[in-house]
Design an enzyme around this catalytic site. Structure first.
Site, PDB file in Angstrom:
ATOM      1  N   TYR A  51      41.034  25.175  48.757  1.00 46.21           N
ATOM      2  CA  TYR A  51      39.746  25.665  48.242  1.00 46.21           C
ATOM      3  C   TYR A  51      38.599  24.900  48.909  1.00 46.21           C
ATOM      4  CZ  TYR A  51      35.842  26.870  45.243  1.00 46.21           C
ATOM      5  OH  TYR A  51      34.611  27.294  44.798  1.00 46.21           O
ATOM      6  N   SER A  99      30.051  25.534  48.110  1.00 49.18           N
ATOM      7  CA  SER A  99      30.364  24.725  46.922  1.00 49.18           C
ATOM      8  C   SER A  99      30.249  23.254  47.299  1.00 49.18           C
ATOM      9  CB  SER A  99      31.796  25.010  46.470  1.00 49.18           C
ATOM     10  OG  SER A  99      32.230  24.064  45.508  1.00 49.18           O
TER      11      SER A  99
HETATM   12  P1  NDP Z   1      33.878  34.096  38.546  1.00 50.19           P
HETATM   13  O1  NDP Z   1      35.375  33.994  38.508  1.00 50.19           O
HETATM   14  O2  NDP Z   1      33.148  34.230  37.257  1.00 50.19           O
HETATM   15  O3  NDP Z   1      33.436  35.288  39.509  1.00 50.19           O
HETATM   16  C1  NDP Z   1      34.092  35.534  40.712  1.00 50.19           C
HETATM   17  C2  NDP Z   1      33.735  36.921  41.208  1.00 50.19           C
HETATM   18  O4  NDP Z   1      34.411  37.123  42.472  1.00 50.19           O
HETATM   19  C3  NDP Z   1      34.191  38.026  40.271  1.00 50.19           C
HETATM   20  O5  NDP Z   1      33.175  38.985  40.149  1.00 50.19           O
HETATM   21  C4  NDP Z   1      35.398  38.627  40.981  1.00 50.19           C
HETATM   22  O6  NDP Z   1      35.449  40.024  40.714  1.00 50.19           O
HETATM   23  C5  NDP Z   1      35.032  38.395  42.448  1.00 50.19           C
HETATM   24  N1  NDP Z   1      36.204  38.421  43.320  1.00 50.19           N
HETATM   25  C6  NDP Z   1      37.229  37.541  43.382  1.00 50.19           C
HETATM   26  N2  NDP Z   1      38.129  37.944  44.281  1.00 50.19           N
HETATM   27  C7  NDP Z   1      37.648  39.108  44.826  1.00 50.19           C
HETATM   28  C8  NDP Z   1      38.119  40.005  45.806  1.00 50.19           C
HETATM   29  N3  NDP Z   1      39.283  39.825  46.455  1.00 50.19           N
HETATM   30  N4  NDP Z   1      37.364  41.085  46.115  1.00 50.19           N
HETATM   31  C9  NDP Z   1      36.190  41.296  45.480  1.00 50.19           C
HETATM   32  N5  NDP Z   1      35.691  40.481  44.534  1.00 50.19           N
HETATM   33  C10 NDP Z   1      36.423  39.400  44.222  1.00 50.19           C
HETATM   34  O7  NDP Z   1      33.411  32.785  39.317  1.00 50.19           O
HETATM   35  P2  NDP Z   1      31.955  32.251  39.765  1.00 50.19           P
HETATM   36  O8  NDP Z   1      30.885  33.182  39.419  1.00 50.19           O
HETATM   37  O9  NDP Z   1      31.872  30.859  39.313  1.00 50.19           O
HETATM   38  O10 NDP Z   1      32.175  32.205  41.349  1.00 50.19           O
HETATM   39  C11 NDP Z   1      31.368  32.901  42.275  1.00 50.19           C
HETATM   40  C12 NDP Z   1      31.389  32.145  43.591  1.00 50.19           C
HETATM   41  O11 NDP Z   1      30.828  30.850  43.404  1.00 50.19           O
HETATM   42  C13 NDP Z   1      32.774  31.901  44.171  1.00 50.19           C
HETATM   43  O12 NDP Z   1      32.704  32.066  45.571  1.00 50.19           O
HETATM   44  C14 NDP Z   1      33.066  30.445  43.819  1.00 50.19           C
HETATM   45  O13 NDP Z   1      33.960  29.859  44.727  1.00 50.19           O
HETATM   46  C15 NDP Z   1      31.685  29.857  43.924  1.00 50.19           C
HETATM   47  N6  NDP Z   1      31.448  28.629  43.201  1.00 50.19           N
HETATM   48  C16 NDP Z   1      31.766  28.503  41.868  1.00 50.19           C
HETATM   49  C17 NDP Z   1      31.505  27.303  41.205  1.00 50.19           C
HETATM   50  C18 NDP Z   1      31.903  27.070  39.783  1.00 50.19           C
HETATM   51  O14 NDP Z   1      32.076  25.887  39.389  1.00 50.19           O
HETATM   52  N7  NDP Z   1      32.051  28.099  38.966  1.00 50.19           N
HETATM   53  C19 NDP Z   1      30.825  26.196  41.892  1.00 50.19           C
HETATM   54  C20 NDP Z   1      30.552  26.437  43.276  1.00 50.19           C
HETATM   55  C21 NDP Z   1      30.830  27.612  43.891  1.00 50.19           C
HETATM   56  P3  NDP Z   1      36.785  40.873  40.455  1.00 50.19           P
HETATM   57  O15 NDP Z   1      37.779  39.961  39.811  1.00 50.19           O
HETATM   58  O16 NDP Z   1      36.322  41.998  39.576  1.00 50.19           O
HETATM   59  O17 NDP Z   1      37.195  41.328  41.802  1.00 50.19           O
HETATM   60  C1  8X3 Z   2      33.598  24.992  42.356  1.00 52.96           C
HETATM   61  C2  8X3 Z   2      33.202  23.584  42.112  1.00 52.96           C
HETATM   62  O1  8X3 Z   2      34.077  21.185  42.032  1.00 52.96           O
HETATM   63  O2  8X3 Z   2      35.343  22.886  40.857  1.00 52.96           O
HETATM   64  O3  8X3 Z   2      33.381  25.345  43.670  1.00 52.96           O
HETATM   65  O4  8X3 Z   2      35.393  22.777  43.237  1.00 52.96           O
HETATM   66  S1  8X3 Z   2      34.595  22.576  42.085  1.00 52.96           S
END
Ligand code: NDP
Ligand code: 8X3
Length: 253
Positions: free
Chosen positions: A152, A139
């Site tokens: 985070y 991220s």
């Molecule tokens: P979402 O919340 O939409 O998706 C997160 C996914 O992670 C879900 O499918 C959830 O599935 C899964 N998850 C969370 N905890 C667990 C666990 N303990 N075991 C298995 N699966 C888990 O968020 P995003 O798609 O945005 O996030 C995906 C990745 O991208 C993350 O690593 C996030 O940190 C990263 N990211 C997100 C950004 C944003 O602004 N959205 C920017 C940069 C990075 P379930 O709950 O069914 O287990």
């Molecule tokens: C998610 C992006 O800027 O909300 O990783 O941390 S930020």
């Protein structure tokens, strides 16, 4: 022969969009997440396009991760793409007001879970060799600190450095490693972070044209299908609406 991708966190956001993107290209998919009913729906949606195996799996449960991966059915064992996507942020409070259990959950998921899955799949990835890839969801939070980002941000800095370390150690195996670092992206991320606060979600993204999960899916697909002699080490992606601010300076009275 179709390639196989193993995607963690495929029940929403980036993971789900990536599952759809790779399914459209006929990859075999192993899709994981904790929410079984969502996995069932995704399996129904994608199984006419490709072979799909859905596994209810909490990446924080190291024993379950190891045994599940060890027991992958033969037709899904040749994993040539690991997308380490499962992850979350919890809370936006200053460190001194944070709940330690939320910090631990972020570390357990974003660091311990990611490393456990990686460790379990390294032998098969190395076996696939040339063209195989590990793509880790870092991220911008791993590069740029912000108030309330504390643990985070720390977990995503780990993901970046771990990705580089893997690159060093996997040199010569043909396995590629990427730290993909998106910025402001609209998914369930903010709902999870705020405990389901829809108003906070709406306010954060309003008028920003944020990154959409499909944008990340396109990027992941591009990285994974580049010619096998190329490695994207690190890719930071922001929406055009997002940029940097000056440092904050506290002035005493
Ligand atoms: P979402 O919340 O939409 O998706 C997160 C996914 O992670 C879900 O499918 C959830 O599935 C899964 N998850 C969370 N905890 C667990 C666990 N303990 N075991 C298995 N699966 C888990 O968020 P995003 O798609 O945005 O996030 C995906 C990745 O991208 C993350 O690593 C996030 O940190 C990263 N990211 C997100 C950004 C944003 O602004 N959205 C920017 C940069 C990075 P379930 O709950 O069914 O287990
Ligand atoms: C998610 C992006 O800027 O909300 O990783 O941390 S930020």
């Amino acid at each position: 022969m179709s390639k196989t991708a193993f995607i963690t966190g495929a029940t929403s956001g980036f993971g789900l969009a990536c599952a759809r993107r790779f399914a459209a290209e006929g990859w075999n998919l192993v899709l994981t997440g904790r929410r079984a009913e969502r996995l069932d729906a995704i399996c129904d949606e994608l199984s006419s396009l490709c072979k799909v195996l859905t596994l209810t799996l909490d990446v924080c449960d190291a024993d379950a991760v190891k045994s599940t991966i060890a027991a992958l059915p033969q037709e899904f064992r040749q994993v040539s793409l690991l997308l380490n996507n499962a992850g979350l942020a919890l809370g936006t409070a200053p460190a001194q007001e944070c709940d330690l259990t939320e910090w631990k959950q972020m570390i357990d998921t974003n660091i311990s879970g990611l490393t456990t899955v990686t460790h379990a799949l390294l032998p098969t990835l190395i076996e696939q060799g040339k063209g195989a890839s590990i793509i880790n969801l870092g991220s911008i939070a791993g590069h740029w600190p912000y108030p309330g980002g504390n643990v985070y941000c720390g977990t995503k800095a780990f993901v970046e450095q771990f990705s580089y370390g893997l690159r060093c150690d996997l040199s010569g195996t043909g396995v590629r490693v990427t730290n993909l670092a998106p910025g402001l992206s609209e998914s369930e991320f903010t709902l999870v972070r705020t405990g389901g606060n829809q108003a906070a979600h709406d306010q954060l993204y309003q008028g920003t044209d944020p990154i959409q999960p499909e944008d990340i899916a396109e990027t992941v697909y591009w990285i994974a299908t580049l010619p096998s002699h190329l490695n994207i080490n690190q890719l930071e992606v922001m929406p055009v609406s997002q940029a940097w601010s000056p440092f904050s300076v506290h002035r005493h009275a």
